[in-house]
Motif scaffolding. Sequence first.
Motif, PDB file in Angstrom:
ATOM      1  N   TYR A  20     -34.350  19.702 -37.626  1.00 36.58           N
ATOM      2  CA  TYR A  20     -34.015  20.521 -38.797  1.00 36.58           C
ATOM      3  C   TYR A  20     -34.202  19.688 -40.081  1.00 36.58           C
ATOM      4  O   TYR A  20     -33.354  19.649 -40.951  1.00 36.58           O
ATOM      5  N   ASN A  42     -31.051  20.184 -31.821  1.00 36.30           N
ATOM      6  CA  ASN A  42     -30.975  18.951 -32.610  1.00 36.30           C
ATOM      7  C   ASN A  42     -30.066  17.933 -31.941  1.00 36.30           C
ATOM      8  O   ASN A  42     -29.249  18.286 -31.089  1.00 36.30           O
ATOM      9  N   ASP A  45     -26.282  14.944 -35.564  1.00 34.76           N
ATOM     10  CA  ASP A  45     -26.345  14.140 -36.785  1.00 34.76           C
ATOM     11  C   ASP A  45     -26.161  15.073 -37.980  1.00 34.76           C
ATOM     12  O   ASP A  45     -25.775  16.233 -37.820  1.00 34.76           O
ATOM     13  N   ASP A  77     -43.048  12.225 -35.548  1.00 35.33           N
ATOM     14  CA  ASP A  77     -44.027  11.932 -34.502  1.00 35.33           C
ATOM     15  C   ASP A  77     -43.660  10.682 -33.692  1.00 35.33           C
ATOM     16  O   ASP A  77     -43.979  10.597 -32.511  1.00 35.33           O
TER      17      ASP A  77
HETATM   18  P1  NAI Z   1     -38.175  14.819 -40.404  1.00 32.99           P
HETATM   19  O1  NAI Z   1     -38.247  13.334 -40.565  1.00 32.99           O
HETATM   20  O2  NAI Z   1     -37.707  15.589 -41.586  1.00 32.99           O
HETATM   21  O3  NAI Z   1     -37.263  15.158 -39.122  1.00 32.99           O
HETATM   22  C1  NAI Z   1     -35.899  15.100 -39.160  1.00 32.99           C
HETATM   23  C2  NAI Z   1     -35.395  15.763 -37.897  1.00 32.99           C
HETATM   24  O4  NAI Z   1     -35.732  14.947 -36.763  1.00 32.99           O
HETATM   25  C3  NAI Z   1     -33.879  15.909 -37.903  1.00 32.99           C
HETATM   26  O5  NAI Z   1     -33.527  17.164 -37.377  1.00 32.99           O
HETATM   27  C4  NAI Z   1     -33.417  14.803 -36.991  1.00 32.99           C
HETATM   28  O6  NAI Z   1     -32.188  15.129 -36.339  1.00 32.99           O
HETATM   29  C5  NAI Z   1     -34.551  14.734 -35.993  1.00 32.99           C
HETATM   30  N1  NAI Z   1     -34.628  13.428 -35.346  1.00 32.99           N
HETATM   31  C6  NAI Z   1     -34.804  12.217 -35.934  1.00 32.99           C
HETATM   32  N2  NAI Z   1     -34.782  11.233 -35.016  1.00 32.99           N
HETATM   33  C7  NAI Z   1     -34.606  11.835 -33.817  1.00 32.99           C
HETATM   34  C8  NAI Z   1     -34.507  11.367 -32.470  1.00 32.99           C
HETATM   35  N3  NAI Z   1     -34.588  10.067 -32.180  1.00 32.99           N
HETATM   36  N4  NAI Z   1     -34.342  12.281 -31.483  1.00 32.99           N
HETATM   37  C9  NAI Z   1     -34.271  13.598 -31.752  1.00 32.99           C
HETATM   38  N5  NAI Z   1     -34.364  14.106 -33.007  1.00 32.99           N
HETATM   39  C10 NAI Z   1     -34.516  13.244 -34.018  1.00 32.99           C
HETATM   40  O7  NAI Z   1     -39.584  15.362 -39.857  1.00 32.99           O
HETATM   41  P2  NAI Z   1     -40.693  16.176 -40.652  1.00 32.99           P
HETATM   42  O8  NAI Z   1     -41.184  15.375 -41.799  1.00 32.99           O
HETATM   43  O9  NAI Z   1     -40.205  17.558 -40.876  1.00 32.99           O
HETATM   44  O10 NAI Z   1     -41.867  16.209 -39.578  1.00 32.99           O
HETATM   45  C11 NAI Z   1     -41.784  17.068 -38.442  1.00 32.99           C
HETATM   46  C12 NAI Z   1     -43.175  17.342 -37.927  1.00 32.99           C
HETATM   47  O11 NAI Z   1     -43.905  18.050 -38.920  1.00 32.99           O
HETATM   48  C13 NAI Z   1     -43.992  16.089 -37.609  1.00 32.99           C
HETATM   49  O12 NAI Z   1     -44.795  16.368 -36.516  1.00 32.99           O
HETATM   50  C14 NAI Z   1     -44.835  15.915 -38.867  1.00 32.99           C
HETATM   51  O13 NAI Z   1     -46.028  15.209 -38.622  1.00 32.99           O
HETATM   52  C15 NAI Z   1     -45.114  17.379 -39.220  1.00 32.99           C
HETATM   53  N6  NAI Z   1     -45.451  17.637 -40.614  1.00 32.99           N
HETATM   54  C16 NAI Z   1     -44.603  17.185 -41.598  1.00 32.99           C
HETATM   55  C17 NAI Z   1     -44.859  17.488 -42.917  1.00 32.99           C
HETATM   56  C18 NAI Z   1     -43.852  17.147 -43.974  1.00 32.99           C
HETATM   57  O14 NAI Z   1     -43.776  17.871 -44.969  1.00 32.99           O
HETATM   58  N7  NAI Z   1     -43.042  16.118 -43.835  1.00 32.99           N
HETATM   59  C19 NAI Z   1     -46.095  18.221 -43.321  1.00 32.99           C
HETATM   60  C20 NAI Z   1     -46.856  18.728 -42.197  1.00 32.99           C
HETATM   61  C21 NAI Z   1     -46.549  18.406 -40.895  1.00 32.99           C
END
Ligand code: NAI
Length: 327
Positions: A20, A42, A45, A77
């Motif tokens: 999230y 999730n 956290d 990732d």
């Molecule tokens: P983020 O860094 O915002 O993710 C946070 C989420 O990951 C939280 O819900 C957290 O609880 C969870 N999390 C963190 N460590 C964890 C663990 N060890 N085990 C389980 N859950 C864990 O991620 P973001 O930036 O939204 O990226 C998500 C996906 O979207 C990735 O595949 C990324 O490449 C892709 N993406 C991201 C973009 C962006 O705007 N940041 C743009 C396009 C694609």
Amino acid sequence: MHFDSNLNLISEKSISIIGYGNQGRAQALNLRDNGLNVIIGNIRDEYWERAERDGFKVYPIGDAVKLSEVTLMLIPDEVAPQVFKEEVEGNLRHGHVLCFASGYNVAFGYIKPPTYVDVVLVAPRMIGEGVRSLFLEGKGFPVLIGVHQDYSGRALDHALAIAKGIGSLNPGGVAIESSFWEEAVTDLFGEQVVGGGMLHLIRAAFEVMIEFGINPMVAILELYASGELIELAKAIYKYGLWDQLNLHSSTSQYGQQTRGPKIISEVVKATLRSVMEDIVSGKFAEEWMLEQRTAKKNFEKIWRENLSHEIVKVEKELYKLLRRLIQ
Ligand code: NAI
């Protein structure tokens, strides 16, 4: 290119959003506002709490996958392969739709989904904040879609339905057919070359300006702190790479078009090719995986070296004077 699709394929299904954060929150809210049935998976956290505050039912990851027929993997990732192995894989049902927002782990073989699920890509070309704010304005955004595995025979339609559900196909948006491999490679190449190249170009330009006796603060203001770079990026976005040049003086137009090619010479182009080769061969992904296995020791050293550069020191002083946000 697709400008519309049908939500029906997923409208009766339960959709679990795993993570999230940036993308997870934006996509979950948009899907819910489009009338879809969304739950969140999730770890315990602050993101769990945020999802609850936003009114979602939140479950441990494995439970959320088990309770759904469509799963969007929206966690970083770097952590996704382990989470997938431990919590997701065993809870996928036959015909499950497994969707990624990044091609990386599937393309480079770090996640190998079972054969009995659809594996699709819906990768927004937009930061999470934009995914939500554009949706609230009734606008769409570009996404790359792709199919890695078509178990149901309708994997592409599933990807398109998800793209519509998250709001990408609203006016101004589009879904472009791509693949996990193409998305992963272009994403890495773009960030390494345009992002990394720009950072190092600016810093090298700063060093040369200092050599020529220019006040370091004046150099930083000229190179990026004045905000001109933001206007340049916006003009490229709005008018295109070359047409935006018309907004500049003739002197600038001449200087840019005669000196630019001297900087980006054939030697630099050969380097671009080698950066691309490291990506497509999987060498970069392996290097990054090794870095993570060694507790990111080398990565931390690179960070320390970069933060000890003169440009960072001067920038901090300047930003203080300008009352900008500093850490
Ligand atoms: P983020 O860094 O915002 O993710 C946070 C989420 O990951 C939280 O819900 C957290 O609880 C969870 N999390 C963190 N460590 C964890 C663990 N060890 N085990 C389980 N859950 C864990 O991620 P973001 O930036 O939204 O990226 C998500 C996906 O979207 C990735 O595949 C990324 O490449 C892709 N993406 C991201 C973009 C962006 O705007 N940041 C743009 C396009 C694609």
